[in-house]
Design an enzyme around this catalytic site. Structure first.
Site, short mmCIF file in Angstrom:
data_model
loop_
_atom_site.label_atom_id
_atom_site.label_comp_id
_atom_site.label_asym_id
_atom_site.label_seq_id
_atom_site.Cartn_x
_atom_site.Cartn_y
_atom_site.Cartn_z
N GLU A 60 -4.27 -14.41 3.18
CA GLU A 60 -4.44 -13.24 4.04
C GLU A 60 -5.90 -13.03 4.39
OE1 GLU A 60 -3.29 -8.47 4.27
OE2 GLU A 60 -2.91 -9.59 2.41
N ARG A 61 -6.78 -13.19 3.40
CA ARG A 61 -8.20 -12.98 3.66
C ARG A 61 -8.75 -14.04 4.60
NH1 ARG A 61 -9.17 -11.26 -2.69
NH2 ARG A 61 -8.39 -9.13 -2.38
N GLY A 63 -21.73 0.41 30.94
CA GLY A 63 -20.64 1.38 31.11
C GLY A 63 -19.29 0.73 31.22
N ARG A 101 -23.18 -10.40 36.66
CA ARG A 101 -23.67 -9.03 36.84
C ARG A 101 -25.14 -9.05 37.27
NH1 ARG A 101 -22.98 -3.75 38.18
NH2 ARG A 101 -24.12 -2.35 36.79
N GLY A 148 -4.16 2.06 -2.78
CA GLY A 148 -4.52 1.03 -1.82
C GLY A 148 -4.73 -0.30 -2.49
N THR A 178 -10.97 -4.46 1.26
CA THR A 178 -12.12 -3.93 1.99
C THR A 178 -13.38 -4.76 1.73
OG1 THR A 178 -12.77 -2.47 0.18
CG2 THR A 178 -11.18 -1.59 1.79
N HIS A 197 -22.30 -5.11 28.24
CA HIS A 197 -21.42 -4.80 29.37
C HIS A 197 -21.73 -3.43 29.97
CE1 HIS A 197 -18.94 -8.28 28.30
NE2 HIS A 197 -18.23 -8.07 29.39
N THR A 205 0.81 -1.20 0.00
CA THR A 205 0.00 0.00 0.00
C THR A 205 0.86 1.27 0.00
OG1 THR A 205 -1.73 -1.15 1.22
CG2 THR A 205 -1.81 1.26 1.23
N GLU A 238 -16.00 -3.69 0.52
CA GLU A 238 -16.50 -3.30 -0.81
C GLU A 238 -15.75 -4.02 -1.93
OE1 GLU A 238 -17.60 -0.46 2.23
OE2 GLU A 238 -15.62 -1.22 1.64
#
Length: 382
Positions: free
Chosen positions: A241-242, A342, A267, A132, A367, A340, A127, A369
């Site tokens: 990689e993907r 706050g 909780r 890109g 990406t 979770h 890149t 897209e």
């Protein structure tokens, strides 16, 4: 029928990765996040355990296959690590394969073998500030001058770029377009190489840099494969990689499911645990469902890719698998923070880190897209 993910050897590998993560990573992760990088000692430890060699050919010092590498990333995250650790520790998975497959024996000995032992750190430089996903449009130029190439240009968003000892760099050695792209191994201590650290939204423990080359002289023997073969080599590795990012996505989602179940049980609100509330129970059930679907699909695609299926359908499914896992992860981490309350918004809480880290998974390796465009093209929608 025994799943390939549950063989005795892989159960032992998973147990070893969990011990490694709980002992060597979890106690220090917050410190590394604040420091903005992983220590080199972690690479040496991982190398001594054989974790960095997985997925590489035995001929170059490697072992195992891509299912093993996926299992390691999955278990590292499930044991309390993060996709940021995976990015910083296993950057060699995108930096060294081209050299291992197409480099000369000398390049393999000088860069690949010590990297698999954890002695060197490598990065992949594709890149650029102005380029890109369009790899064929890179402008970093390497001009032949006698026995050297003279490299001028810049790369950005380079994972492990501030620590890397070398960068497997996409350079233009020929004319415009993909046929003019080559790969060249550039050591970062060469005169003319400079680096600028980049600060990011997430993956804080994975250092990232812009790397500039100002008439850097590099021996022609550092060329990986033939001149003009760089684009093809890069395309060959996009699948792995993907898949790697898809694994990190569904593993992150599963970790957040696990953390949220534990939180909902302990909780209490209005005198009863959160897990007793139907809206919470059903929300977590949906989180588990989309995570399981993503994991099942990614593993199926990975198995077919590992078996050598290079069909156009699988190319599209690699893109589908990545987007499926990323979309599941995006939704699950958001729900984990919400449930979770706050506490989920506090720095240092694990779901908060996963929320930040998850955002890059739909950008790196192509990406969302671009993945959709790959699928559309394979469907004949050009």
């Amino acid at each position: 029928m025994t799943s390939p993910w549950r063989t005795e050897e892989r159960r032992e590998l998973r147990a070893m990765v969990r011990r490694f993560t709980e002992r060597e990573i979890v106690p220090h992760l917050e410190t590394w996040e604040d420091a903005g990088e992983l220590p080199r000692s972690l690479h040496r430890t991982a190398g001594s355990l054989g974790l960095l060699a997985l997925g590489f050919p035995e001929a170059v010092g490697g072992d195992g296959d891509h299912t093993d590498t996926a299992l390691v990333a999955e278990e590292l995250i499930l044991a309390g690590g993060s996709s940021g650790v995976c990015a910083g520790l296993f950057t060699h998975g995108i930096a060294a394969p081209h050299i291992a497959l197409h480099g000369s024996p000398d390049l393999v000995d000088r860069f690949v073998r010590p990297t698999l032992r954890g002695e060197l750190i490598g990065s992949l430089g594709i890149t650029e500030p102005g380029t890109g996903s369009d790899v064929a449009a890179i402008t970093t130029r390497a001009v032949r001058d006698g026995e050297d190439y003279v490299v001028t240009g810049a790369k950005t968003f380079i994972t492990s770029g501030t620590r890397a000892d070398y960068v497997t760099t996409a350079v233009r050695t020929g004319g415009p377009g993909h046929r003019g792209v080559s790969l060249l191994v550039v050591e970062t201590d060469r005169p003319g190489v400079s680096r600028t650290r980049l600060r990011k939204m997430g993956w804080h423990c994975s250092d990232t840099a812009t790397i500039s080359f100002d008439e850097v002289r590099v021996p022609a023997s550092h060329l990986v494969g033939a001149e003009g073969s760089g684009f093809r080599q890069i395309m060959e590795r996009f699948g792995s990689e993907r898949l790697s990012l898809a694994v990190q996505a569904y593993a992150t989602a599963q970790r957040c499911v696990d953390l949220t179940i534990a939180w909902a049980k302990q909780r209490e609100t209005f005198g009863a645990p959160l897990s007793s509330r139907q809206v919470v129970r059903h929300r977590i059930a949906r989180m588990a469902r989309v995570t399981t679907v993503a994991r099942t699909y990614v593993r199926d695609v990975l198995a077919r890719w590992e078996a050598g299926d290079a069909s156009g359908d699988l190319v599209a499914e690699l893109a589908m698998a990545k987007n499926t896992a990323v979309e599941a992860c995006d939704w699950v981490v958001d729900q984990a923070v919400q449930l979770h309350g706050g506490a989920g918004y506090l720095h240092g809480i694990e779901v908060e880190r996963h929320y930040r880290d998850a955002r890059i998974l739909g950008i790196g390796g192509g990406t969302n897209e671009i993945m959709d465009e790959v699928v559309a093209s394979r469907l004949g929608l050009d």
